[in-house]
Write an enzyme that holds these catalytic residues in place. Structure first.
Site, PDB file in Angstrom:
ATOM      1  N   GLU A   1       4.319 -15.389   4.381  1.00  0.00           N
ATOM      2  CA  GLU A   1       3.301 -15.261   5.425  1.00  0.00           C
ATOM      3  C   GLU A   1       2.673 -16.607   5.793  1.00  0.00           C
ATOM      4  OE1 GLU A   1      -0.895 -14.001   6.622  1.00  0.00           O
ATOM      5  OE2 GLU A   1      -0.335 -14.950   4.743  1.00  0.00           O
ATOM      6  N   GLY A   2       2.406 -17.442   4.781  1.00  0.00           N
ATOM      7  CA  GLY A   2       1.793 -18.749   5.047  1.00  0.00           C
ATOM      8  C   GLY A   2       2.715 -19.642   5.858  1.00  0.00           C
TER       9      GLY A   2
ATOM     10  N   ASP B   1       6.661 -11.312  -3.551  1.00  0.00           N
ATOM     11  CA  ASP B   1       5.539 -10.356  -3.506  1.00  0.00           C
ATOM     12  C   ASP B   1       5.774  -9.201  -2.534  1.00  0.00           C
ATOM     13  OD1 ASP B   1       4.334 -12.001  -5.295  1.00  0.00           O
ATOM     14  OD2 ASP B   1       2.711 -12.671  -3.987  1.00  0.00           O
TER      15      ASP B   1
ATOM     16  N   ARG C   1      -0.317 -11.297  -5.569  1.00  0.00           N
ATOM     17  CA  ARG C   1      -1.621 -11.888  -5.287  1.00  0.00           C
ATOM     18  C   ARG C   1      -2.549 -10.885  -4.583  1.00  0.00           C
ATOM     19  NH1 ARG C   1      -3.884 -17.061  -4.273  1.00  0.00           N
ATOM     20  NH2 ARG C   1      -2.450 -17.883  -5.800  1.00  0.00           N
TER      21      ARG C   1
HETATM   22  O1  F6P Z   1       5.333 -16.286  -4.323  1.00  0.00           O
HETATM   23  C1  F6P Z   1       4.031 -15.747  -4.313  1.00  0.00           C
HETATM   24  C2  F6P Z   1       3.436 -15.954  -5.638  1.00  0.00           C
HETATM   25  O2  F6P Z   1       4.410 -15.518  -6.503  1.00  0.00           O
HETATM   26  C3  F6P Z   1       2.119 -15.244  -5.934  1.00  0.00           C
HETATM   27  O3  F6P Z   1       2.232 -13.965  -6.440  1.00  0.00           O
HETATM   28  C4  F6P Z   1       1.482 -16.184  -6.923  1.00  0.00           C
HETATM   29  O4  F6P Z   1       0.091 -16.063  -6.944  1.00  0.00           O
HETATM   30  C5  F6P Z   1       1.909 -17.510  -6.427  1.00  0.00           C
HETATM   31  O5  F6P Z   1       3.183 -17.320  -5.847  1.00  0.00           O
HETATM   32  C6  F6P Z   1       1.922 -18.577  -7.463  1.00  0.00           C
HETATM   33  O6  F6P Z   1       2.621 -19.663  -6.980  1.00  0.00           O
HETATM   34  P1  F6P Z   1       2.504 -21.154  -7.536  1.00  0.00           P
HETATM   35  O7  F6P Z   1       2.263 -21.092  -9.003  1.00  0.00           O
HETATM   36  O8  F6P Z   1       3.813 -21.750  -7.164  1.00  0.00           O
HETATM   37  O9  F6P Z   1       1.359 -21.771  -6.819  1.00  0.00           O
END
Ligand code: F6P
Length: 390
Positions: A124-125, A148, A192
């Site tokens: 999404e980002g 996710d 998340r």
């Molecule tokens: O890809 C999404 C996600 O898996 C989230 O569930 C999680 O909070 C985040 O990535 C953590 O990502 P990073 O540790 O790479 O910042």
């Protein structure tokens, strides 16, 4: 829009952004193979869309030999970045870090390099940034990625199936040790804002209690479920929690280091739940965080196939000149939708999803309903009341 490919050799760029997900390399491979089949040239922008700020260092040509053997490889050969937003590029100044908008540089560099299209693979980002860049004139096609599974407009994102399989296997393994020690095990999975991984892995792994961000939980309801298991002589319990699960009236649990860094990095809810369960119910409890194990390693067959179909379809969208769109799975077909629709909001778990209904009908707790003792005569659903009063 007319097709850009008529008689001309196109130059396309690929970019992977945000957290990695199993299947990224399968998309890169499929897109590259499809493009070469059409006689086009393919380039990779490294470390997310911000790579176009400095293409001298972050641009690579992708030749057919570069994609050999990557179909089943985790990660991304292009690298990725969580903070790759050219609209909010962070620069260091004597007064501290400052955000500057370098999207104009990105658009200029894209044109200077003579690219005809950009395929942006992300969640999404990343796709939100891709949409903004499309509005600034970059011909972009998006490919939905995230373990996710919280992206709108596609039945499922690639990476999700692999993450659920890894989490399910972990839950299977926890069963034997939980049973041997007569313990409660609390396992934290990623998710998340959306509880898709916890829900699917929890149900597939036979969890007793599943905590997801969409359903704020009451820790006493979790304890009740654990006690109920002991009462019926099962003597062990498995609780699966999304990292973004929230106790009723409380807040999401953030990592301390990240708090200091002003970054919202989640983690620690399993430890909190485990501690509270042990304190309140007296049940010996252990907790663990699966973390990035869920993002690493080989994609499942489902994810490889989905990623391959999406990657190839993205190139066909470029060929048709249909930009500002995202390829998506609408079972059984791969379709495309406007990027603007995909990023409207996150796809969270609907509370009336049949997996939740089935889980509840089988006695799985979501930590929201009071336990059997309080439920007696309390006016909860008729079937529940009937069951507890007979
Ligand atoms: O890809 C999404 C996600 O898996 C989230 O569930 C999680 O909070 C985040 O990535 C953590 O990502 P990073 O540790 O790479 O910042």
């Amino acid at each position: 829009m007319s097709s850009p490919s008529k008689g001309r050799k196109l130059r396309i760029a690929l970019s992977t952004g945000g957290g990695d997900a199993p299947g990224l390399n399968a998309v890169i491979r499929a897109a590259t193979k499809t493009a070469y089949h059409l006689g086009w040239e393919v380039y990779g922008i490294q470390e997310g869309l911000a790579g176009l700020i400095d293409p001298r260092r972050k641009l690579v040509r992708i030749d057919p030999e570069d994609i050999r053997g990557i179909l089943n490889q985790g990660g991304t050969i292009l690298g990725t970045a969580n903070r790759g937003n050219p609209f909010k590029h962070v620069v260091r100044t004597p007064a501290g870090p400052k955000e500057v908008d370098l999207s104009g540089t990105v658009v200029r560099n894209f044109r200077k390099l003579g690219f005809d299209a950009l395929i942006s693979i992300g969640g999404e980002g990343t796709l939100g940034i891709a949409h903004q860049l499309f509005e600034k004139g970059i011909p972009i096609v998006g490919v939905p990625k995230t373990i996710d599974n919280d992206l709108l407009g596609t039945d499922v994102t690639f990476g999700f199936d692999t993450a659920v399989s890894i989490a399910t296997e972990a839950i299977d393994r926890l069963h034997s040790t939980a049973q041997s020690h007569r313990r409660c095990m609390v396992v934290e999975v990623m998710g998340r804002y959306a509880g898709w991984i916890a829900l699917n892995a929890g149900v597939s792994g036979g969890a007793d209690c599943i905590l997801i961000p969409e359903i704020p939980f009451d820790i006493d309801a979790v304890c009740d479920k654990v006690r109920e298991r002991d009462r019926i002589k099962r003597m062990f319990s498995i609780v699966v929690t999304s990292e973004g699960a929230v106790p009723r009236g409380g807040q999401r649990v953030l990592q301390e280091a990240a708090q200091a860094d002003h970054v919202e990095r989640l983690g620690g809810v399993a430890e909190w739940v485990g501690r509270e369960v042990q304190k309140r119910s007296g049940k010996e409890t252990r907790s663990l965080v699966l973390g990035h194990l869920q993002r690493g390693g080989h994609p499942t067959t489902f994810d490889r196939l989905l990623a391959t179909r999406l990657g190839s379809a993205a190139v066909r969208l470029v060929q048709e000149g249909r930009f500002g769109r995202m390829v998506a799975l609408k079972t059984p077909r791969i379709v495309s939708i406007p990027l603007s629709q995909a990023i409207r909001r996150l796809k969270t778990v609907p509370l009336d999803h049949d997996t939740i209904t089935s889980a509840r009908s089988m006695g799985i707790s979501f930590g929201d309903l009071p336990g059997p003792r309080e439920r007696r005569g309390s006016g909860y659903g008729p079937s529940l009341r009937r069951k507890t009063t007979t």
